[in-house]
Motif scaffolding. Structure first.
Motif, PDB file in Angstrom:
ATOM      1  N   TYR A 248       0.843  -1.203   0.000  1.00  0.00           N
ATOM      2  CA  TYR A 248       0.000   0.000   0.000  1.00  0.00           C
ATOM      3  C   TYR A 248       0.877   1.251   0.000  1.00  0.00           C
ATOM      4  O   TYR A 248       0.608   2.226  -0.712  1.00  0.00           O
ATOM      5  CB  TYR A 248      -0.911  -0.032   1.217  1.00  0.00           C
ATOM      6  N   ILE A 249       1.940   1.222   0.799  1.00  0.00           N
ATOM      7  CA  ILE A 249       2.858   2.369   0.859  1.00  0.00           C
ATOM      8  C   ILE A 249       3.596   2.540  -0.473  1.00  0.00           C
ATOM      9  O   ILE A 249       3.767   3.660  -0.976  1.00  0.00           O
ATOM     10  CB  ILE A 249       3.882   2.177   2.003  1.00  0.00           C
ATOM     11  N   ASP A 250       4.010   1.428  -1.046  1.00  0.00           N
ATOM     12  CA  ASP A 250       4.851   1.469  -2.237  1.00  0.00           C
ATOM     13  C   ASP A 250       4.095   1.821  -3.514  1.00  0.00           C
ATOM     14  O   ASP A 250       4.677   2.414  -4.432  1.00  0.00           O
ATOM     15  CB  ASP A 250       5.544   0.116  -2.447  1.00  0.00           C
ATOM     16  N   VAL A 251       2.819   1.452  -3.594  1.00  0.00           N
ATOM     17  CA  VAL A 251       2.107   1.613  -4.857  1.00  0.00           C
ATOM     18  C   VAL A 251       1.893   3.093  -5.166  1.00  0.00           C
ATOM     19  O   VAL A 251       1.566   3.888  -4.270  1.00  0.00           O
ATOM     20  CB  VAL A 251       0.756   0.858  -4.833  1.00  0.00           C
ATOM     21  N   ALA A 252       2.110   3.455  -6.399  1.00  0.00           N
ATOM     22  CA  ALA A 252       2.011   4.860  -6.807  1.00  0.00           C
ATOM     23  C   ALA A 252       0.610   5.170  -7.323  1.00  0.00           C
ATOM     24  O   ALA A 252      -0.008   4.362  -8.003  1.00  0.00           O
ATOM     25  CB  ALA A 252       3.041   5.157  -7.888  1.00  0.00           C
ATOM     26  N   VAL A 253       0.151   6.366  -6.975  1.00  0.00           N
ATOM     27  CA  VAL A 253      -1.121   6.885  -7.483  1.00  0.00           C
ATOM     28  C   VAL A 253      -0.789   8.145  -8.275  1.00  0.00           C
ATOM     29  O   VAL A 253      -0.021   8.988  -7.803  1.00  0.00           O
ATOM     30  CB  VAL A 253      -2.090   7.200  -6.330  1.00  0.00           C
ATOM     31  N   SER A 254      -1.347   8.266  -9.448  1.00  0.00           N
ATOM     32  CA  SER A 254      -0.954   9.356 -10.342  1.00  0.00           C
ATOM     33  C   SER A 254      -1.124  10.730  -9.695  1.00  0.00           C
ATOM     34  O   SER A 254      -2.096  10.983  -8.984  1.00  0.00           O
ATOM     35  CB  SER A 254      -1.768   9.290 -11.637  1.00  0.00           C
ATOM     36  N   GLU A 255      -0.159  11.601  -9.949  1.00  0.00           N
ATOM     37  CA  GLU A 255      -0.220  12.965  -9.425  1.00  0.00           C
ATOM     38  C   GLU A 255      -1.393  13.725 -10.027  1.00  0.00           C
ATOM     39  O   GLU A 255      -1.990  14.596  -9.376  1.00  0.00           O
ATOM     40  CB  GLU A 255       1.097  13.686  -9.719  1.00  0.00           C
ATOM     41  N   LYS A 256      -1.753  13.386 -11.251  1.00  0.00           N
ATOM     42  CA  LYS A 256      -2.913  14.014 -11.889  1.00  0.00           C
ATOM     43  C   LYS A 256      -4.188  13.740 -11.095  1.00  0.00           C
ATOM     44  O   LYS A 256      -5.033  14.618 -10.918  1.00  0.00           O
ATOM     45  CB  LYS A 256      -3.048  13.490 -13.321  1.00  0.00           C
ATOM     46  N   TYR A 257      -4.315  12.512 -10.599  1.00  0.00           N
ATOM     47  CA  TYR A 257      -5.485  12.151  -9.780  1.00  0.00           C
ATOM     48  C   TYR A 257      -5.458  12.917  -8.459  1.00  0.00           C
ATOM     49  O   TYR A 257      -6.499  13.411  -7.999  1.00  0.00           O
ATOM     50  CB  TYR A 257      -5.493  10.647  -9.524  1.00  0.00           C
ATOM     51  N   ARG A 258      -4.283  13.044  -7.845  1.00  0.00           N
ATOM     52  CA  ARG A 258      -4.179  13.778  -6.584  1.00  0.00           C
ATOM     53  C   ARG A 258      -4.577  15.248  -6.774  1.00  0.00           C
ATOM     54  O   ARG A 258      -5.267  15.833  -5.933  1.00  0.00           O
ATOM     55  CB  ARG A 258      -2.752  13.676  -6.028  1.00  0.00           C
ATOM     56  N   LYS A 259      -4.146  15.852  -7.880  1.00  0.00           N
ATOM     57  CA  LYS A 259      -4.517  17.238  -8.164  1.00  0.00           C
ATOM     58  C   LYS A 259      -6.021  17.363  -8.375  1.00  0.00           C
ATOM     59  O   LYS A 259      -6.655  18.332  -7.948  1.00  0.00           O
ATOM     60  CB  LYS A 259      -3.764  17.732  -9.401  1.00  0.00           C
ATOM     61  N   TYR A 260      -6.582  16.379  -9.043  1.00  0.00           N
ATOM     62  CA  TYR A 260      -8.032  16.360  -9.275  1.00  0.00           C
ATOM     63  C   TYR A 260      -8.781  16.326  -7.942  1.00  0.00           C
ATOM     64  O   TYR A 260      -9.753  17.073  -7.739  1.00  0.00           O
ATOM     65  CB  TYR A 260      -8.376  15.141 -10.124  1.00  0.00           C
ATOM     66  N   LEU A 261      -8.304  15.518  -7.003  1.00  0.00           N
ATOM     67  CA  LEU A 261      -8.950  15.426  -5.696  1.00  0.00           C
ATOM     68  C   LEU A 261      -8.826  16.745  -4.928  1.00  0.00           C
ATOM     69  O   LEU A 261      -9.780  17.188  -4.278  1.00  0.00           O
ATOM     70  CB  LEU A 261      -8.328  14.292  -4.876  1.00  0.00           C
ATOM     71  N   ARG A 262      -7.642  17.365  -5.004  1.00  0.00           N
ATOM     72  CA  ARG A 262      -7.464  18.637  -4.304  1.00  0.00           C
ATOM     73  C   ARG A 262      -8.395  19.705  -4.873  1.00  0.00           C
ATOM     74  O   ARG A 262      -8.940  20.520  -4.132  1.00  0.00           O
ATOM     75  CB  ARG A 262      -6.002  19.084  -4.403  1.00  0.00           C
ATOM     76  N   ARG A 263      -8.589  19.669  -6.180  1.00  0.00           N
ATOM     77  CA  ARG A 263      -9.454  20.661  -6.828  1.00  0.00           C
ATOM     78  C   ARG A 263     -10.920  20.473  -6.427  1.00  0.00           C
ATOM     79  O   ARG A 263     -11.592  21.425  -6.026  1.00  0.00           O
ATOM     80  CB  ARG A 263      -9.308  20.570  -8.345  1.00  0.00           C
ATOM     81  N   ILE A 264     -11.414  19.237  -6.520  1.00  0.00           N
ATOM     82  CA  ILE A 264     -12.827  19.040  -6.192  1.00  0.00           C
ATOM     83  C   ILE A 264     -13.056  19.148  -4.689  1.00  0.00           C
ATOM     84  O   ILE A 264     -14.123  19.556  -4.238  1.00  0.00           O
ATOM     85  CB  ILE A 264     -13.358  17.686  -6.732  1.00  0.00           C
ATOM     86  N   GLY A 265     -12.011  18.807  -3.899  1.00  0.00           N
ATOM     87  CA  GLY A 265     -12.130  18.974  -2.452  1.00  0.00           C
ATOM     88  C   GLY A 265     -12.219  20.437  -2.079  1.00  0.00           C
ATOM     89  O   GLY A 265     -13.000  20.833  -1.216  1.00  0.00           O
ATOM     90  N   LYS A 266     -11.432  21.266  -2.758  1.00  0.00           N
ATOM     91  CA  LYS A 266     -11.453  22.716  -2.519  1.00  0.00           C
ATOM     92  C   LYS A 266     -12.806  23.295  -2.918  1.00  0.00           C
ATOM     93  O   LYS A 266     -13.398  24.098  -2.200  1.00  0.00           O
ATOM     94  CB  LYS A 266     -10.343  23.387  -3.304  1.00  0.00           C
TER      95      LYS A 266
END
Length: 279
Positions: A248-266
């Motif tokens: 779980y720690i090692d697996v990468a999640v795309s930075e594009k997805y993280r930015k998308y979450l920050r945007r909709i969260g904001k």
């Protein structure tokens, strides 16, 4: 009354006729009929089916009989194998056939006989299911195949026969949520996606387990950013708790997805503040 016929009354007082037959000390109901003659004909059909062994399950024409196909299959199975099963099942040595209709016949392993003897096979929207403790359970879930899985993409039939539901014939390509098996430059890879406002790609991974864990991580990140949705969880039973935690720690999640979450969260936070201001 004619042989095998019994008169009965409906709640409104009207009359109908029931047909019954006794074979090998078992009393078998053949159904209800609007007239005495039909009920008697049903009895004669059942009597012939049970006595005439030249009538085989493989050659019978169900349309020639007043009896329904389910009752005919049950009678022939009882005659040939000394086991009466209410559901339309005909047994063989290592498997059995379930006659959903005279033309639609499914093959199951004999180990599933007890289950399908007591659970009626149904079909809706092209999917097979049974009613189990008040819930509709898809038949494919018995093979670890998820609801709404797509044939050819998430699972395959080894002999290309979709009516052959023996375990050896089911190839479960993808047992996990949010994972697609893809061909990447001639090699097998696994794409992970999550549905929030449409499908959103999380990444492409070398192994099925990496892709499944990436989905879990993407769902956790969505919850952390205020997305209130009940995402299913992938359970990887082959990994220990320690192995799963490290993966779980090692697996990468795309930075594009993280930015998308920050945007909709904001944006969600702004909407909440506006609603509070209105109050």
């Amino acid at each position: 009354m004619l042989t095998g016929v019994f008169i009965a009354k409906k709640k409104d007082g009207s009359t109908y006729y029931r047909s019954n037959i006794t074979y090998k000390s078992k009393h078998i109901s053949l159904g209800s009929f609007p007239c005495e003659l039909d009920a008697h004909h049903a009895y004669l059909e059942a009597d012939r089916l049970l006595k005439d062994e030249s009538i085989s399950i493989s050659k019978i024409l169900f349309s020639d009989y007043l009896l329904g196909h389910e009752k005919i299959v049950s009678l022939l199975n009882f005659r040939d194998h000394n086991i009466y099963i209410k559901n339309p099942i005909y047994m063989y040595r290592t498997y059995f056939h379930y006659y959903l209709t005279p033309e639609e016949v499914y093959k199951f392993d004999i180990d599933d006989l007890f289950y399908f003897s007591s659970h009626k096979l149904l079909k809706r929207g092209g999917r097979l299911y049974v009613n189990d403790y008040g819930m509709q359970v898809t038949v494919l879930s018995r093979y670890g195949i998820r609801n709404f899985a797509v044939a050819g993409k998430d699972y395959q039939f080894a002999n290309q026969d979709p009516y052959d539901l023996r375990y050896e014939n089911i190839i479960n390509i993808n047992p996990f949520h949010g994972v697609r098996r893809i061909n990447q430059n001639g090699t097998v890879a696994y794409e992970t996606y999550i549905h929030i406002r449409g499908d959103y790609q999380i990444g492409i991974y070398d192994t099925l387990h990496q892709a499944a864990i990436a989905y879990n991580k993407a769902a956790d990140l969505a919850h952390q950013h205020g997305i209130e949705k009940n995402f299913p969880t992938n359970f990887i039973t082959e990994l220990s708790a320690r192995e799963y935690a490290q993966a779980y720690i090692d697996v990468a999640v795309s930075e594009k997805y993280r930015k998308y979450l920050r945007r909709i969260g904001k944006n969600a936070g702004i909407m909440i503040k506006k609603e509070m201001y209105k109050m």
